[in-house]
Scaffold this motif. Structure first.
Motif, short mmCIF file in Angstrom:
data_model
loop_
_atom_site.label_atom_id
_atom_site.label_comp_id
_atom_site.label_asym_id
_atom_site.label_seq_id
_atom_site.Cartn_x
_atom_site.Cartn_y
_atom_site.Cartn_z
N SER A 1 0.81 -1.22 0.00
CA SER A 1 0.00 0.00 0.00
C SER A 1 0.84 1.27 0.00
CB SER A 1 -0.94 0.03 1.21
OG SER A 1 -0.19 0.13 2.40
N THR A 2 2.16 1.14 0.22
CA THR A 2 3.01 2.34 0.20
C THR A 2 4.03 2.31 -0.93
OG1 THR A 2 4.55 1.35 1.79
CG2 THR A 2 2.80 2.73 2.69
N MET A 3 3.82 1.41 -1.90
CA MET A 3 4.74 1.34 -3.04
C MET A 3 4.31 2.37 -4.09
SD MET A 3 7.05 -1.23 -2.60
CE MET A 3 7.41 -2.09 -4.10
N TYR A 4 4.35 3.63 -3.70
CA TYR A 4 3.86 4.69 -4.58
C TYR A 4 4.78 4.91 -5.78
CZ TYR A 4 1.60 5.66 -0.09
OH TYR A 4 0.92 5.54 1.09
N GLU A 5 4.21 5.50 -6.80
CA GLU A 5 4.99 5.84 -7.99
C GLU A 5 5.38 7.32 -7.92
OE1 GLU A 5 3.59 4.63 -11.75
OE2 GLU A 5 3.36 2.54 -11.16
N ASP A 6 6.58 7.56 -7.50
CA ASP A 6 7.10 8.92 -7.36
C ASP A 6 8.33 9.05 -8.24
OD1 ASP A 6 5.17 9.24 -5.35
OD2 ASP A 6 6.55 8.54 -3.80
N TYR A 7 8.31 9.99 -9.18
CA TYR A 7 9.44 10.12 -10.11
C TYR A 7 9.41 11.48 -10.80
CZ TYR A 7 5.72 8.72 -13.35
OH TYR A 7 4.53 8.64 -14.04
N ALA A 8 10.55 11.89 -11.30
CA ALA A 8 10.65 13.13 -12.07
C ALA A 8 10.20 12.88 -13.49
CB ALA A 8 12.09 13.63 -12.05
N ILE A 9 9.29 13.73 -13.98
CA ILE A 9 8.88 13.68 -15.38
C ILE A 9 9.95 14.38 -16.22
CG2 ILE A 9 7.12 14.45 -17.04
CD1 ILE A 9 5.14 14.33 -14.58
N ASN A 10 10.43 15.49 -15.71
CA ASN A 10 11.58 16.21 -16.29
C ASN A 10 12.21 17.02 -15.18
OD1 ASN A 10 10.10 18.66 -16.05
ND2 ASN A 10 9.16 18.34 -18.06
N ALA A 11 13.07 17.97 -15.51
CA ALA A 11 13.82 18.70 -14.47
C ALA A 11 12.93 19.52 -13.54
CB ALA A 11 14.86 19.61 -15.13
N GLN A 12 11.71 19.86 -13.98
CA GLN A 12 10.86 20.68 -13.11
C GLN A 12 9.47 20.12 -12.83
OE1 GLN A 12 12.20 24.83 -14.75
NE2 GLN A 12 11.60 25.08 -12.62
N LEU A 13 9.11 19.02 -13.49
CA LEU A 13 7.82 18.39 -13.20
C LEU A 13 8.04 17.08 -12.46
CD1 LEU A 13 5.83 18.92 -16.53
CD2 LEU A 13 5.56 20.17 -14.38
N PHE A 14 7.29 16.90 -11.38
CA PHE A 14 7.48 15.71 -10.54
C PHE A 14 6.13 15.03 -10.31
CE2 PHE A 14 8.49 13.03 -6.99
CZ PHE A 14 9.84 12.78 -7.12
N HIS A 15 6.09 13.71 -10.58
CA HIS A 15 4.89 12.90 -10.36
C HIS A 15 4.97 12.29 -8.96
CE1 HIS A 15 2.36 9.26 -10.45
NE2 HIS A 15 1.65 9.88 -11.39
N TRP A 16 3.92 12.52 -8.18
CA TRP A 16 3.93 12.06 -6.78
C TRP A 16 2.56 11.51 -6.43
CZ3 TRP A 16 0.97 14.10 -2.67
CH2 TRP A 16 1.33 13.68 -1.38
N GLN A 17 2.53 10.43 -5.65
CA GLN A 17 1.27 9.86 -5.20
C GLN A 17 1.08 10.07 -3.71
OE1 GLN A 17 1.18 5.76 -6.61
NE2 GLN A 17 -0.07 6.37 -8.36
N SER A 18 -0.15 10.40 -3.34
CA SER A 18 -0.48 10.60 -1.93
C SER A 18 -0.49 9.25 -1.21
CB SER A 18 -1.87 11.26 -1.83
OG SER A 18 -2.87 10.31 -2.14
N GLN A 19 -0.83 9.29 0.07
CA GLN A 19 -0.93 8.04 0.83
C GLN A 19 -2.11 7.21 0.31
OE1 GLN A 19 -0.76 10.45 4.47
NE2 GLN A 19 0.79 9.03 5.22
N SER A 20 -2.03 5.91 0.50
CA SER A 20 -2.93 4.99 -0.19
C SER A 20 -4.41 5.15 0.17
CB SER A 20 -2.50 3.55 0.07
OG SER A 20 -2.47 3.30 1.46
N GLN A 21 -4.70 5.71 1.35
CA GLN A 21 -6.10 5.83 1.75
C GLN A 21 -6.73 7.14 1.30
OE1 GLN A 21 -3.49 6.11 3.66
NE2 GLN A 21 -3.75 7.67 5.25
N ASP A 22 -5.97 8.04 0.69
CA ASP A 22 -6.46 9.40 0.41
C ASP A 22 -7.45 9.46 -0.75
OD1 ASP A 22 -4.97 10.53 2.44
OD2 ASP A 22 -3.23 10.95 1.17
N ARG A 23 -8.50 10.24 -0.52
CA ARG A 23 -9.49 10.51 -1.56
C ARG A 23 -9.46 12.00 -1.91
NH1 ARG A 23 -13.61 6.60 -1.91
NH2 ARG A 23 -13.49 4.94 -0.35
N PRO A 24 -9.84 12.36 -3.14
CA PRO A 24 -9.79 13.77 -3.55
C PRO A 24 -10.58 14.72 -2.66
CG PRO A 24 -10.12 12.37 -5.46
CD PRO A 24 -10.25 11.49 -4.26
N ALA A 25 -11.67 14.23 -2.07
CA ALA A 25 -12.53 15.11 -1.26
C ALA A 25 -11.97 15.40 0.13
CB ALA A 25 -13.92 14.49 -1.13
N SER A 26 -10.95 14.67 0.55
CA SER A 26 -10.43 14.86 1.92
C SER A 26 -9.83 16.26 2.08
CB SER A 26 -9.38 13.80 2.24
OG SER A 26 -8.15 14.11 1.60
#
Length: 253
Positions: free
Chosen positions: A154-179
């Motif tokens: 549940s914590t094997m998130y996909e976090d990585y740099a798309i390029n030098a200034q854009l970064f892809h990050w995932q929240s904690q596994s239980q998080d919903r957009p409305a929180s």
């Protein structure tokens, strides 16, 4: 015993710590007070009173009571000073914080720099995210390469740099957009809430816990999905080339 210092590459921090160890004295300003806390919490995890110390100074003094230990630490700090390769950039906080962008720090040092660990408190901290409400600042502590040994599925998130200034990050596994937390992230641009990224390639470096590179502040670009929510952040300062090569391909295995 000095593994908390092997990654330090902030000249300002090294200079202050060396000056303090030569001649301990009260901090003359807020920055020095925070850097002193960073030194104390490089040795300890608990606040001074919990360990029977009157204050930060007494704790540091006790750890270095043997002259040879103090000399050894000063040698480590001088060596770090002689090996500097990072060109740090100033942080953008509207409050006092001694962290410099692209320098390396461990968790205790980061918490002390934000005054969350200080003379009077050292709350438990185990999460990969932390909100400092008084500073309107969220920090994300990101592991790029995650091994199943260290992380649950549940914590094997996909976090990585798309390029030098854009970064892809995932929240904690239980998080919903409305929180409330996710809404705070999404609307940070409108509310003035700050988002700061700290990244390390692996949890461990050899036998030691690895330090984080401070990437500075970032702005919300987009988000998608839920449990977890995936974000794209735009960093104000480009990721250094040496780290980008690792961050760019370090998608969770």
């Amino acid at each position: 015993k000095f593994s908390s210092f092997f990654h330090i590459d902030s000249k300002r921090l090294l200079d202050y710590w060396l000056a303090y160890l030569k001649m301990p004295k009260e901090a003359s300003n807020e920055t020095e007070r925070l850097m002193l806390g960073m030194l104390y919490y490089s040795f300890y995890k608990k606040k001074p009173a919990q360990l029977g110390f009157k204050d930060l100074h007494e704790g540091i003094k006790d750890f270095l009571k043997e002259d040879f230990v103090k000399e050894e630490l000063m040698d480590v700090l001088r060596y770090q000073l002689s090996q500097l390769t990072v060109l740090p950039e100033a942080n953008e906080y509207p409050f006092t914080c001694p962290l410099e962008v692209h320098c390396h720090y461990n968790v205790n040092q980061i918490m002390a720099a934000f005054d969350y660990f200080n003379q009077d408190q050292s709350p438990e901290f185990r999460e990969g995210v932390k909100y400092f409400a008084d500073k309107k600042t969220d920090i994300f502590l990101i592991n790029l390469n995650k091994s199943e040994k260290d992380f649950s599925p549940s914590t094997m998130y996909e976090d990585y740099a798309i390029n030098a200034q854009l970064f892809h990050w995932q929240s904690q596994s239980q998080d919903r957009p409305a929180s409330p937390k996710i809404q705070r992230y999404i609307h940070q641009g409108e509310t003035g809430n700050l988002i700061s990224l700290f990244v390390r390639e692996f949890k461990k470096q050899g036998n030691y816990t690895a330090a984080y590179t401070f990437l500075g502040n970032a702005d919300y670009v987009s988000s998608a999905g839920e449990r977890p929510v995936s974000f794209v952040w735009h960093l104000h300062q480009a990721i250094p080339a040496s780290l980008l090569a690792k961050a760019n391909k370090a998608i969770a295995l």
